[in-house]
Design an enzyme around this catalytic site. Structure first.
Site, PDB file in Angstrom:
ATOM      1  N   SER A   5      -7.647   1.790  -2.200  1.00  0.00           N
ATOM      2  CA  SER A   5      -6.427   1.032  -2.486  1.00  0.00           C
ATOM      3  C   SER A   5      -6.767  -0.312  -3.108  1.00  0.00           C
ATOM      4  CB  SER A   5      -5.653   0.810  -1.182  1.00  0.00           C
ATOM      5  OG  SER A   5      -4.700  -0.207  -1.381  1.00  0.00           O
ATOM      6  N   CYS A  36      -8.669  -2.397   4.103  1.00  0.00           N
ATOM      7  CA  CYS A  36      -8.568  -3.602   4.942  1.00  0.00           C
ATOM      8  C   CYS A  36      -9.887  -4.015   5.553  1.00  0.00           C
ATOM      9  CB  CYS A  36      -7.608  -3.380   6.100  1.00  0.00           C
ATOM     10  SG  CYS A  36      -6.111  -2.574   5.636  1.00  0.00           S
ATOM     11  N   GLU A  92     -16.169 -11.343   3.120  1.00  0.00           N
ATOM     12  CA  GLU A  92     -15.021 -11.051   2.257  1.00  0.00           C
ATOM     13  C   GLU A  92     -14.410 -12.342   1.695  1.00  0.00           C
ATOM     14  OE1 GLU A  92     -11.341  -8.079   2.900  1.00  0.00           O
ATOM     15  OE2 GLU A  92     -11.135  -9.962   4.010  1.00  0.00           O
ATOM     16  N   GLU A 111       0.827  -1.204   0.000  1.00  0.00           N
ATOM     17  CA  GLU A 111       0.000   0.000   0.000  1.00  0.00           C
ATOM     18  C   GLU A 111       0.868   1.265   0.000  1.00  0.00           C
ATOM     19  OE1 GLU A 111      -3.425  -0.620   2.290  1.00  0.00           O
ATOM     20  OE2 GLU A 111      -4.152   1.434   2.153  1.00  0.00           O
ATOM     21  N   GLU A 122     -13.946 -12.296  -6.033  1.00  0.00           N
ATOM     22  CA  GLU A 122     -12.612 -11.757  -6.359  1.00  0.00           C
ATOM     23  C   GLU A 122     -11.509 -12.460  -5.570  1.00  0.00           C
ATOM     24  OE1 GLU A 122     -15.145  -9.989  -5.149  1.00  0.00           O
ATOM     25  OE2 GLU A 122     -15.559  -8.238  -6.403  1.00  0.00           O
ATOM     26  N   CYS A 148     -10.682  -2.637  14.389  1.00  0.00           N
ATOM     27  CA  CYS A 148     -10.973  -4.076  14.450  1.00  0.00           C
ATOM     28  C   CYS A 148     -11.118  -4.600  15.875  1.00  0.00           C
ATOM     29  CB  CYS A 148      -9.874  -4.861  13.750  1.00  0.00           C
ATOM     30  SG  CYS A 148      -9.606  -4.279  12.077  1.00  0.00           S
ATOM     31  N   LYS A 174     -15.527 -10.396   7.587  1.00  0.00           N
ATOM     32  CA  LYS A 174     -14.469 -11.200   6.964  1.00  0.00           C
ATOM     33  C   LYS A 174     -15.038 -12.479   6.369  1.00  0.00           C
ATOM     34  CE  LYS A 174     -10.787  -8.694   7.622  1.00  0.00           C
ATOM     35  NZ  LYS A 174     -10.074  -8.153   6.441  1.00  0.00           N
ATOM     36  N   GLU A 179       1.939   1.714  -3.453  1.00  0.00           N
ATOM     37  CA  GLU A 179       0.829   2.287  -4.231  1.00  0.00           C
ATOM     38  C   GLU A 179       0.703   3.789  -3.934  1.00  0.00           C
ATOM     39  OE1 GLU A 179      -2.911   0.556  -3.177  1.00  0.00           O
ATOM     40  OE2 GLU A 179      -3.997   1.443  -4.868  1.00  0.00           O
TER      41      GLU A 179
END
Lengths: 582, 419
Positions: A320, A300, A362, A280, A367, A508, A359, A283
């Site tokens: 990102s 994240c 996710e 990151e 993807e 988190c 999560k 990036e």
């Protein structure tokens, strides 16, 4: 602020004005019962359990929404008040399934606790059940409205704290039901799976979609190699499930416990947090070189990602392209780890232990199959892994500290603070500064971005370039900054270079999968635990992690390489709020 | 008994939506004379008249207007969410004398500084929404509403909003929530709507009938209004009369008129009177002793009830009180908004038990349990709705308990006999 003195049950107490009678009683050592009030949420006065008698005032007052007054005389537990409280509990219990023994909240249920406290031994009312189907359509959250007592905390947190507004009250009277709009299921709704509704549910009406049985099956299967990873925020919270204090670092015990469960390989998501930072920061520096597009927004938090795809599709180019640490490690486990050990990747069961219910969503995204199949097969929340440890009967508190397996588990202090709001930003700044300037950072602590405050802003000098950053936690707070970014975009300008967004308050550590109670106060103590570990580690910058360096040298090439992009990066697509499937 | 008429006088117009005939009958003259005074003078005139809210609570209207404070952006809401069973007087006013309500709203807005008014019409009255909208358009066209009313600096616009069919939204706080697009849940006072109402701005909520009597004060004078009726409850009142009565309908009489006089005016009881419910479903059910009750705020309070909306439902000796119990409890269960636990669950259990009793499966223990449930609801319900269930329930059990007990026993006996 003025102080007010009042009498509660004959005891004088002085509290600041505007304090509620409920809180004043708490300070006086009296716990007034309540089913709808929660210390983190604005009281609404729904349940009626907290009524008190105020001398000179007619009837009873709800102590959660009544402010103290000078000279007030309050009685919190007269015979009649006890009668009324018992009456309310009887009414609620008559409409509540009597399956406590099978309930996920057994022993932790606020209704059960009060029923016991008020000695509800039998019910004079005829019982009835609602006979509603349990909604298991969501990846992360199970919704059982037969158990709902209608306290409205989930509605409050979903609408006010998160502004997702996935669930709301529908219907009237005893038919009132908390549901997504138009009677859609959670899976088809705008829900971002943050799980904050679970955290605030007093009963077992909302809970995580468990994967425990599937994981046991994988562990018991001799042909499978179960490879696990542990998210940063888990290590300072799992101890609470076994009586330790919030913030107490238990990662060593958790490594040992996972091995004792029969898990074959234990890696650490902290490793891939460091990896995320290197990717990151790379990036970010590219965008600095090419002057944009700014701001770069962290990726994240899967709750935030779905929220962004749904409500801010115009900002997706700002997000990102880095996958979250969970998915980066998942991809590496099924590629690099499998190859380096000569293992058939199809035999690997990739398991992650997360503080988060999103999560689970996710890991199931289309993807997230860079290895050819799901990179992460199962996600367990902190609460679920604690259940498994209890099932085996492991004495967690007295476990010796274990160690993880090499290759994908070493980490720096920058990684561990990922679990706190501001941690990703701080970690990224530590690395970006050094990569950009080639100079060693003198002071690694960026304290302006730390803490529980909903929106934090700072300006950091990177070798003469002022970098404007913002950090938000809780999605209502994210909206404040995102609205500004969207407005900037319309006007062709930019107020920030870099923004960190975490879906849950505190980051988190306050995720929907964390031990309950998961109050803001506990989240703050967990955060302290993470920064303590950061300070204690020999390495505090992600790019100094030797396993990260080895990974690039042996497998990925360089940060941002083609291979890195294939395995560690992703893209996002605009999303409809409701799916309206069959 | 007096023959004074006001609202019912206007209601005789052939076409209630013809503004010219309303004006020819003296309509809007109250607005003319009110605009000649300062807002403070208008409020003090209303205070002197002694007008009290006709929606149910009987709060002094002048005091409510006076308590408007704070922000300059203010709202006036006409509460036309008439949901009380047996109550249909607001509908009568809106159907037959809509301009009187609009005139009252304009005077109220002038006195309190409201720029925008809403009429919140009960969802079950769709025809009223249409007729009222047409009345508003005519009033704007004729200069009684809108910008620079009657050439003054005072501007006031009125819009109609249709409710969704909830009884609880008749409560002013729930109504304001509904108007703002929120769920129709009541909120706690203070702060009162006159300080923090619609969108946090000062808001006056007045009942249809209250507003319709305001022009009287500015046409005939505060003293004239105060001289009608009984002390503490001056003026005229609309009564909704239904049940076992020869000519059900809306009747206008001075406050303090007795139940007996009203029953006579409505053509007399059909059959032998057994019970009368006064003030709406949330009011007590009386026995024949009620015939001598004067219908005003203080007298009804003394009798252990409330004047409420001024609804009277007469029941003759053919009525089974177990069925009255069932209908009443079912109403509460269907209309509970569900916000607070005692009412949400309490109404459900009460309706359940009442249904069992009425359908011949009752148990005597239910009667005590119903009282206990009411006790919980009175003590811990969030809003007056849940608390008020004690009025019908306890009055039924107190006055007609013997009948209900023997009904339960008789049904039990019949069941055993059938075996």
């Amino acid at each position: 602020m003025k102080n007010v003195t009042l009498t509660i049950n004959g005891k004088k107490i002085t509290v600041p004005e505007h304090t509620t009678v409920f809180s004043a009683a708490e300070k006086a050592g009296i716990s007034i019962p309540a089913l709808c009030r929660h210390e983190d949420l604005e009281p609404k006065g729904a349940c009626g359990m907290c009524i008190v008698k105020i001398e000179g005032q007619p009837g009873y007052k709800r102590s959660c929404v009544t402010a103290v007054e000078e000279g007030m005389e309050v009685l919190t537990s007269t015979a009649e008040i006890r009668d009324i409280r018992r009456g309310i509990l009887e009414l609620v219990l008559a409409a509540h399934p009597a399956d406590c023994l099978q309930c996920i909240k057994h022993g932790k249920c606020e209704l059960q606790t009060l029923a016991e406290r008020f000695e509800i031994r039998d019910l004079r009312y005829d019982r009835y059940t609602r006979g509603l189907p349990v909604d298991r359509s969501s990846f992360g959250i199970v919704r059982d409205m037969n158990k709902c007592i209608g306290c409205g905390r989930c509605v409050q947190v979903c609408n006010e704290v998160q502004t997702v507004a996935s669930i709301f009250f529908h219907g009237r009277g005893s038919n009132t039901i908390v549901s997504p709009a138009y009677g859609t299921t959670m899976g088809d709704s705008v829900c971002v799976n943050c799980g904050q509704c679970i955290v605030y549910c007093p009963v077992g009406a909302l809970y995580e979609k468990e994967a425990i049985e599937e994981v046991w099956k994988a562990i018991d299967d001799p042909d499978k190699i179960v490879v696990t990873q542990i998210a940063p925020a888990v290590r300072v919270a799992i101890g609470e499930e076994f009586g330790l204090e919030p913030g107490e670092l238990s990662i060593g015990k958790l490594y040992s416990a996972l091995k004792a469960l029969g898990i074959d390989v234990v890696f650490d998501t902290n490793f891939s947090a460091d990896l995320t930072i290197v990717e990151e920061a790379t990036e970010f520096l590219e965008r600095l070189k090419e002057s944009g597009p700014f701001p770069l927004i962290t990726s994240c938090s899967p709750g935030w990602i779905k929220f962004g795809e749904t409500f801010y599709p115009e900002l997706l180019e700002n997000v990102s392209s880095c996958k979250s640490p969970q998915q980066m490690l998942g991809a590496l486990i099924k590629t690099h780890y499998a190859e380096s050990r000569g293992l058939d990747r199809n035999k690997i069961v990739s398991l992650s232990i997360m503080p988060c219910t999103a999560k689970k969503f996710e890991a199931g995204r289309p993807e997230m199959r860079s290895s050819g199949a799901r990179d992460v097969d199962y996600v367990l929340t902190t609460r679920e892994i604690a259940r498994m440890i209890r099932q085996v009967g492991i004495d967690f508190r007295n476990l010796p500290d274990g160690t993880p397996d090499p290759l994908l588990s070493r980490y720096s202090g920058a990684a561990t603070i990922f679990g706190a709001s501001g941690g990703v930003m701080e970690a990224a700044l530590r690395t970006a500064y050094e990569l950009a300037t080639g100079k060693a950072l003198e002071k690694v602590d960026f304290v302006d971005v730390r803490g529980m405050t909903g929106v934090k802003e700072a300006e950091i000098d990177v070798d003469g370039t002022p970098i404007k950053v913002a950090v938000t936690n809780g999605l209502a707070n994210a909206r404040k900054i995102l609205d500004r970014v969207a407005e900037d975009k319309r006007r062709g300008r930019s107020s920030y270079h870099f923004i960190e967004i975490m879906a849950c308050a505190g980051g988190c550590v306050g995720g929907g999968g964390q031990p309950i109670p998961n109050t803001l106060a506990r989240r703050a103590r967990r955060i302290e635990g993470l920064y303590r570990e950061d300070r204690s580690l020999p390495l505090r910058k992600s790019h100094e992690n030797p396993e990260i360096r080895a990974l690039y040298a042996e497998f990925l090439g360089s940060p941002g390489s083609e291979k890195a992009h294939a395995l560690l990066h992703t893209k996002y697509s605009p999303r409809e709020q409701y799916q309206f499937s069959e | 008994m007096s023959n004074i008429q006001y609202i019912t006088g206007f209601a005789t117009l052939e076409n209630p939506l013809d503004i010219d005939s309303f004006v020819a009958k003296g309509g809007f003259s109250g607005l003319h004379s009110a605009l000649a005074k300062t807002p403070a003078e208008v409020i003090s005139e209303v205070k002197r008249s002694g007008l009290r809210g006709r929606g149910g609570a009987g709060f002094p209207t002048g005091l409510k207007w006076e308590s408007v404070a704070g922000d300059d952006e203010r709202y006036l809401v006409c509460n036309a969410d008439e949901g009380e069973p047996g109550t249909f007087k607001d509908r009568f006013v809106l159907e037959h004398a809509p301009f009187l309500v609009l005139e009252g709203m304009a005077i109220a807005a002038y006195a309190t500084g409201a720029q925008t008014g809403y009429v919140y019409v009960r969802g079950e009255y769709p025809h009223v929404v249409a007729s009222l909208s047409s009345a508003i358009a005519s009033a704007v066209k004729a200069g009684y509403l809108g910008e620079h009313i009657l050439g003054s600096n005072f501007s006031f616009n009125v819009e109609v909003r249709k409710g969704g069919g909830s009884y609880v939204v008749g409560d002013e706080t729930a109504l304001l929530n509904s108007l703002m697009g929120n769920r129709g849940y009541p909120f706690l006072k203070p702060p009162f709507p006159t300080e923090k109402g619609l969108w946090g701005k000062p808001t006056i909520v007045n009942n249809v009938e209250t507003l319709a009597y305001v022009p009287y004060i500015f046409t005939h004078g505060a003293e004239a209004f105060a001289s009608i009726g009984s002390s503490g409850s001056p003026g005229l009142k609309l009564f909704s009369i239904s049940g076992h009565i020869a000519h059900p309908g809306v009747y206008e009489f001075p406050m303090g008129t007795t139940v007996r006089e009203l029953a006579a005016a409505a053509g007399g009881i059909l059959g032998n009177l057994k019970a009368v419910q006064i003030g709406g479903t949330a009011g007590p059910i009386f026995d024949t002793a009620a015939l001598d009750y004067p219908l005003d705020f203080a007298s009804m309070r003394k009798a252990g009830g409330a004047l409420g909306s001024g609804a009277l439902v007469f029941m003759n000796t053919t009525v089974n009180m177990a069925h009255v119990l069932e209908v009443t409890m079912r109403f509460f269960a269907e209309e509970s908004c569900g916000q607070c636990f005692p009412c949400r669950y309490g109404t459900r259990q009460l309706a359940f038990m009442a249904n069992k009793i009425a359908s011949g499966q009752g148990r005597l223990e239910y009667l005590d349990l119903m009282r206990d449930t009411t006790h919980v609801m009175v003590g811990a319900s969030f809003c007056p709705f849940g608390q008020s269930i004690a009025f019908p329930l306890e009055s039924l059990l107190d006055r007609f308990g013997d009948e209900i007990v023997s009904f339960i026993k008789q049904q039990e006996f019949l069941k055993e006999a059938a075996v």
